[in-house]
Design a protein around this motif. Sequence first.
Motif, PDB file in Angstrom:
ATOM      1  N   SER A 243      44.125 -65.363  10.810  1.00  0.00           N
ATOM      2  CA  SER A 243      43.150 -65.644  10.435  1.00  0.00           C
ATOM      3  C   SER A 243      42.504 -67.484  10.139  1.00  0.00           C
ATOM      4  O   SER A 243      43.381 -67.609   9.384  1.00  0.00           O
ATOM      5  CB  SER A 243      41.771 -64.524  11.252  1.00  0.00           C
ATOM      6  N   THR A 244      42.081 -68.299  11.070  1.00  0.00           N
ATOM      7  CA  THR A 244      41.838 -69.171  10.338  1.00  0.00           C
ATOM      8  C   THR A 244      39.875 -69.178  10.647  1.00  0.00           C
ATOM      9  O   THR A 244      38.851 -69.337  11.830  1.00  0.00           O
ATOM     10  CB  THR A 244      42.238 -70.518  10.939  1.00  0.00           C
ATOM     11  N   CYS A 245      39.898 -70.441   9.887  1.00  0.00           N
ATOM     12  CA  CYS A 245      37.657 -70.899  10.050  1.00  0.00           C
ATOM     13  C   CYS A 245      37.823 -72.578  10.045  1.00  0.00           C
ATOM     14  O   CYS A 245      38.312 -72.404   8.710  1.00  0.00           O
ATOM     15  CB  CYS A 245      36.790 -69.607   9.557  1.00  0.00           C
ATOM     16  N   ARG A 246      36.804 -72.954  10.551  1.00  0.00           N
ATOM     17  CA  ARG A 246      36.352 -74.255  10.531  1.00  0.00           C
ATOM     18  C   ARG A 246      34.478 -74.135  10.208  1.00  0.00           C
ATOM     19  O   ARG A 246      33.720 -73.921  11.301  1.00  0.00           O
ATOM     20  CB  ARG A 246      36.681 -75.281  11.131  1.00  0.00           C
ATOM     21  N   VAL A 247      33.443 -74.035   9.141  1.00  0.00           N
ATOM     22  CA  VAL A 247      32.656 -74.592   9.127  1.00  0.00           C
ATOM     23  C   VAL A 247      31.911 -75.409   9.160  1.00  0.00           C
ATOM     24  O   VAL A 247      32.503 -76.077   8.177  1.00  0.00           O
ATOM     25  CB  VAL A 247      32.060 -73.417   7.840  1.00  0.00           C
ATOM     26  N   THR A 248      31.473 -75.249  10.248  1.00  0.00           N
ATOM     27  CA  THR A 248      30.338 -77.173  10.255  1.00  0.00           C
ATOM     28  C   THR A 248      28.632 -77.433   9.955  1.00  0.00           C
ATOM     29  O   THR A 248      28.527 -76.219  10.539  1.00  0.00           O
ATOM     30  CB  THR A 248      30.220 -77.873  11.229  1.00  0.00           C
ATOM     31  N   PHE A 249      28.211 -77.592   8.445  1.00  0.00           N
ATOM     32  CA  PHE A 249      27.103 -77.678   8.889  1.00  0.00           C
ATOM     33  C   PHE A 249      26.126 -78.797   9.208  1.00  0.00           C
ATOM     34  O   PHE A 249      26.985 -79.604   8.365  1.00  0.00           O
ATOM     35  CB  PHE A 249      26.696 -77.658   7.135  1.00  0.00           C
ATOM     36  N   GLN A 250      25.414 -79.117   9.616  1.00  0.00           N
ATOM     37  CA  GLN A 250      24.875 -79.756   9.562  1.00  0.00           C
ATOM     38  C   GLN A 250      23.767 -79.856   8.421  1.00  0.00           C
ATOM     39  O   GLN A 250      22.732 -79.412   8.133  1.00  0.00           O
ATOM     40  CB  GLN A 250      23.665 -79.558  10.869  1.00  0.00           C
ATOM     41  N   LEU A 251      23.381 -81.344   8.243  1.00  0.00           N
ATOM     42  CA  LEU A 251      21.706 -81.316   7.158  1.00  0.00           C
ATOM     43  C   LEU A 251      21.470 -82.652   7.629  1.00  0.00           C
ATOM     44  O   LEU A 251      22.051 -83.924   8.255  1.00  0.00           O
ATOM     45  CB  LEU A 251      23.012 -81.453   5.831  1.00  0.00           C
ATOM     46  N   VAL A 252      19.498 -82.356   7.893  1.00  0.00           N
ATOM     47  CA  VAL A 252      19.124 -83.222   8.387  1.00  0.00           C
ATOM     48  C   VAL A 252      17.890 -83.459   6.905  1.00  0.00           C
ATOM     49  O   VAL A 252      17.235 -81.963   6.413  1.00  0.00           O
ATOM     50  CB  VAL A 252      18.562 -82.795   9.283  1.00  0.00           C
ATOM     51  N   ASP A 253      17.661 -84.681   6.467  1.00  0.00           N
ATOM     52  CA  ASP A 253      16.571 -84.635   5.256  1.00  0.00           C
ATOM     53  C   ASP A 253      17.149 -83.835   4.034  1.00  0.00           C
ATOM     54  O   ASP A 253      16.281 -83.557   3.702  1.00  0.00           O
ATOM     55  CB  ASP A 253      15.036 -84.749   5.510  1.00  0.00           C
ATOM     56  N   GLY A 254      18.647 -83.674   3.971  1.00  0.00           N
ATOM     57  CA  GLY A 254      19.405 -82.942   2.281  1.00  0.00           C
ATOM     58  C   GLY A 254      19.066 -81.390   3.065  1.00  0.00           C
ATOM     59  O   GLY A 254      19.625 -81.145   2.049  1.00  0.00           O
ATOM     60  N   LYS A 255      18.857 -80.802   3.918  1.00  0.00           N
ATOM     61  CA  LYS A 255      18.274 -79.620   4.323  1.00  0.00           C
ATOM     62  C   LYS A 255      20.038 -79.107   5.111  1.00  0.00           C
ATOM     63  O   LYS A 255      19.244 -79.636   6.411  1.00  0.00           O
ATOM     64  CB  LYS A 255      17.600 -79.339   3.950  1.00  0.00           C
ATOM     65  N   VAL A 256      20.338 -78.068   4.981  1.00  0.00           N
ATOM     66  CA  VAL A 256      21.223 -77.488   6.034  1.00  0.00           C
ATOM     67  C   VAL A 256      20.160 -76.651   7.348  1.00  0.00           C
ATOM     68  O   VAL A 256      18.972 -76.450   7.001  1.00  0.00           O
ATOM     69  CB  VAL A 256      21.611 -75.704   6.126  1.00  0.00           C
ATOM     70  N   THR A 257      20.233 -76.858   8.493  1.00  0.00           N
ATOM     71  CA  THR A 257      19.297 -77.383  10.048  1.00  0.00           C
ATOM     72  C   THR A 257      20.402 -76.427  10.995  1.00  0.00           C
ATOM     73  O   THR A 257      19.321 -75.872  11.469  1.00  0.00           O
ATOM     74  CB  THR A 257      19.088 -78.583  10.376  1.00  0.00           C
TER      75      THR A 257
END
Length: 138
Positions: free
Chosen positions: A87-101
Amino acid sequence: MLPRAALLLLLPLLTTCSARDSAVAEDGRERLIGLRADDLRLCAGVPNLTANSAGGEFWTYDRNPPAAGVSAPVPVIGGSLSVSAGSTCRVTFQLVDGKVTRIGYSAASDLPMSQNSACAPVVQGCLRLVDQNEVTPE
């Protein structure tokens, strides 16, 4: 015939472990919302990729864990029978104003019910810190 039977018994164990890891990844998708950027960097490490847009910052982590599996000779057919899970994985975190949204997963797995199992290591450390009250999503 015993080696073949043993291999067939291992398949549900591989599937169960992968399903558990997939559940950890999904848990992270919910519980890490509001995590501060510094806390995310502390528990997940430095991202492989970063990007900025009008929607915020995007931090991406790529994981390619080694495939799990077993192989044993089956004398009847003169070869070997192999049960493996890659298996493989790509995790993307979106941050707005320095916090994970938001957290997005792009994963591929060879086992059923384990689509995001390779993503678990990315969020597991963060979940542990949240559970130990060392970091607090806001």
